[in-house]
Design an enzyme around this catalytic site. Structure first.
Site, PDB file in Angstrom:
ATOM      1  N   GLY A  84       2.899  -6.999  -2.055  1.00  0.00           N
ATOM      2  CA  GLY A  84       2.864  -6.081  -3.203  1.00  0.00           C
ATOM      3  C   GLY A  84       4.243  -5.896  -3.820  1.00  0.00           C
ATOM      4  O   GLY A  84       4.563  -4.840  -4.352  1.00  0.00           O
ATOM      5  N   GLY A 108       4.689  -4.565  -7.364  1.00  0.00           N
ATOM      6  CA  GLY A 108       4.116  -3.251  -7.651  1.00  0.00           C
ATOM      7  C   GLY A 108       5.164  -2.177  -7.855  1.00  0.00           C
ATOM      8  O   GLY A 108       6.371  -2.435  -7.796  1.00  0.00           O
ATOM      9  N   GLN A 109       4.685  -0.967  -8.097  1.00  0.00           N
ATOM     10  CA  GLN A 109       5.591   0.136  -8.439  1.00  0.00           C
ATOM     11  C   GLN A 109       6.642   0.358  -7.354  1.00  0.00           C
ATOM     12  O   GLN A 109       7.839   0.409  -7.622  1.00  0.00           O
ATOM     13  CB  GLN A 109       4.797   1.435  -8.652  1.00  0.00           C
ATOM     14  N   ARG A 121      -0.966 -11.812  -8.313  1.00  0.00           N
ATOM     15  CA  ARG A 121      -1.049 -12.543  -9.585  1.00  0.00           C
ATOM     16  C   ARG A 121       0.091 -12.186 -10.531  1.00  0.00           C
ATOM     17  O   ARG A 121       0.506 -13.011 -11.326  1.00  0.00           O
ATOM     18  CB  ARG A 121      -2.380 -12.247 -10.262  1.00  0.00           C
ATOM     19  N   ASP A 146      -2.443 -14.004  -1.165  1.00  0.00           N
ATOM     20  CA  ASP A 146      -3.578 -13.098  -1.343  1.00  0.00           C
ATOM     21  C   ASP A 146      -3.815 -12.486   0.029  1.00  0.00           C
ATOM     22  O   ASP A 146      -4.225 -13.195   0.962  1.00  0.00           O
ATOM     23  CB  ASP A 146      -4.791 -13.897  -1.826  1.00  0.00           C
ATOM     24  N   TYR A 206     -10.317   4.933  -1.894  1.00  0.00           N
ATOM     25  CA  TYR A 206      -8.896   4.756  -1.577  1.00  0.00           C
ATOM     26  C   TYR A 206      -8.521   5.602  -0.355  1.00  0.00           C
ATOM     27  O   TYR A 206      -7.894   5.109   0.590  1.00  0.00           O
ATOM     28  CB  TYR A 206      -8.063   5.170  -2.800  1.00  0.00           C
ATOM     29  N   LYS A 255      -7.271   4.620   3.433  1.00  0.00           N
ATOM     30  CA  LYS A 255      -5.975   5.079   3.941  1.00  0.00           C
ATOM     31  C   LYS A 255      -6.121   5.737   5.313  1.00  0.00           C
ATOM     32  O   LYS A 255      -5.298   5.519   6.204  1.00  0.00           O
ATOM     33  CB  LYS A 255      -5.299   6.027   2.943  1.00  0.00           C
ATOM     34  N   ILE A 278       4.358   8.967  -6.691  1.00  0.00           N
ATOM     35  CA  ILE A 278       5.727   8.453  -6.819  1.00  0.00           C
ATOM     36  C   ILE A 278       6.072   8.256  -8.302  1.00  0.00           C
ATOM     37  O   ILE A 278       5.331   7.605  -9.037  1.00  0.00           O
ATOM     38  CB  ILE A 278       5.903   7.118  -6.051  1.00  0.00           C
TER      39      ILE A 278
HETATM   40  N1  SER Z   1      -0.222   7.802  -6.287  1.00  0.00           N
HETATM   41  C1  SER Z   1      -1.405   7.419  -5.606  1.00  0.00           C
HETATM   42  C2  SER Z   1      -2.581   7.484  -6.470  1.00  0.00           C
HETATM   43  O1  SER Z   1      -2.567   8.291  -7.381  1.00  0.00           O
HETATM   44  C3  SER Z   1      -1.614   8.297  -4.420  1.00  0.00           C
HETATM   45  O2  SER Z   1      -1.349   7.590  -3.272  1.00  0.00           O
HETATM   46  O3  SER Z   1      -3.530   6.804  -6.250  1.00  0.00           O
END
Ligand code: SER
Length: 322
Positions: free
Chosen positions: A13, A16-17, A41, A58, A148, A152, A178
């Protein structure tokens, strides 16, 4: 027994951010050639591509991860690849596949090769409506209602299982939302707190997808990166927890952030049109008790709402050229 050294690091990742900034921070610390960035990707930015190795993988296809791990003799993984909360509600099957099967592949690869350490983030999304919302304790009710969140919680348990059963040193924190100035977040519920800065600078107005009084725990990226590296470098002897540390910096509602931005951009206005993400946000805590992280590895945040806002506006002013 002295702690084994982390020499060859893989970041999943990495486009990613969090991954994008984490990779650069790790390269600074451990040497560019020792930190392999991987993405699915998304094409890497020029700085990510030019500062060390980059490979496409992947995480749901084990052999693609194994090939890179073996090519670079990887002993440490920062597993940042994941589907976030909002996209996870739109595509729950994808979220399960990436977040659960992807993590399982990483853990198995690490176990088979007796790796030094693995980092896997959890989130405030591990909590749910039955969790105490104020000063949420370390040990508490984990009954999330999003896919999600389900992945987790399962991920935290799986990581702790690998530590207890196989002695694999897996570590992780429950990240708050974040906020960052480099890479945009992808598909989360806390994304408004980044988008709002771009819109405030570009158009002086923003339409927020959460209600004005929705308080959520948040953190500025420099603290997020520091916390991640601090935990990974912490003396294993001091750790009683492993993959589920509560982590906090500050909490605010959209209205608080708007008021803070107005101190710098007085003309800024915000309207509110809550969508499906409101229900997700409503199921998460307002404030987090992170005293366990403070005690076990010395965590302490540096940025509050005012310092974060000032820094974000300064960084983004150059970027959006206003
Ligand atoms: N920042 C994340 C989200 O909003 C939380 O883990 O999905």
């Amino acid at each position: 027994m002295p702690a084994r050294e982390m020499k060859h690091i893989l970041v999943t990742g990495a486009c990613g951010q969090i991954g994008s900034e984490l990779t650069l921070a790790l390269r600074e610390r451990y040497g560019g050639e020792n930190v392999v960035a991987t993405g699915h990707r998304t094409r890497p930015s020029a700085v990510l591509r030019d500062s060390g190795p980059f490979e496409f993988i992947d995480v749901t296809k084990r052999e693609t991860v194994e090939a890179v791990v073996d090519k670079y003799n990887i002993d440490t993984v920062y597993h940042m690849a994941a589907i976030l909360s909002a996209v996870g509600e739109e595509k729950p099957q994808l979220a399960w596949n990436v977040n659960i099967n992807g993590l399982y592949n990483v853990l198995e690869i690490a176990r088979e090769r007796d790796m030094v350490r693995v980092f896997c983030p959890s989130s405030i999304a591990a909590f749910g409506p039955e969790t105490p919302q104020e000063n949420t304790p370390q040990e508490t009710i984990l009954r999330p209602k999003t896919m999600y969140g389900v992945t987790k919680v399962a991920g935290e348990l799986l990581c702790d299982y690998y530590f207890a059963r196989f002695g694999l040193d897996v570590r992780g924190v429950r990240y708050p939302g974040i906020i960052s100035s480099e890479t945009l977040p992808g598909g989360g519920t806390t994304d408004y707190a980044v988008e709002i800065f771009y819109e405030a600078l570009k158009h002086k107005r923003y339409t927020c997808f959460l209600r004005d009084d929705t308080v959520l725990p948040m953190m500025y990226m420099p603290d997020c990166i520091r916390a991640t590296i601090m935990l990974m470098e912490a003396d294993p002897a001091g750790l009683k927890h492993h993959a589920d540390f509560n982590l906090a910096a500050f909490s605010f509602a959209p209205a608080d952030l708007v008021a803070e931005i107005k101190k710098h951009i007085p003309e800024f206005t915000c309207t509110y049109e809550p969508d499906f993400r409101q229900a997700i946000a409503d199921s998460w805590p307002h404030t987090i008790d992170d005293s366990t992280a403070r005690e076990e590895w010395g965590w302490e945040p540096e940025y509050d709402l005012a310092a974060m806002t000032e820094d974000m506006l300064e960084k983004l002013r150059d970027k959006v050229k206003v």
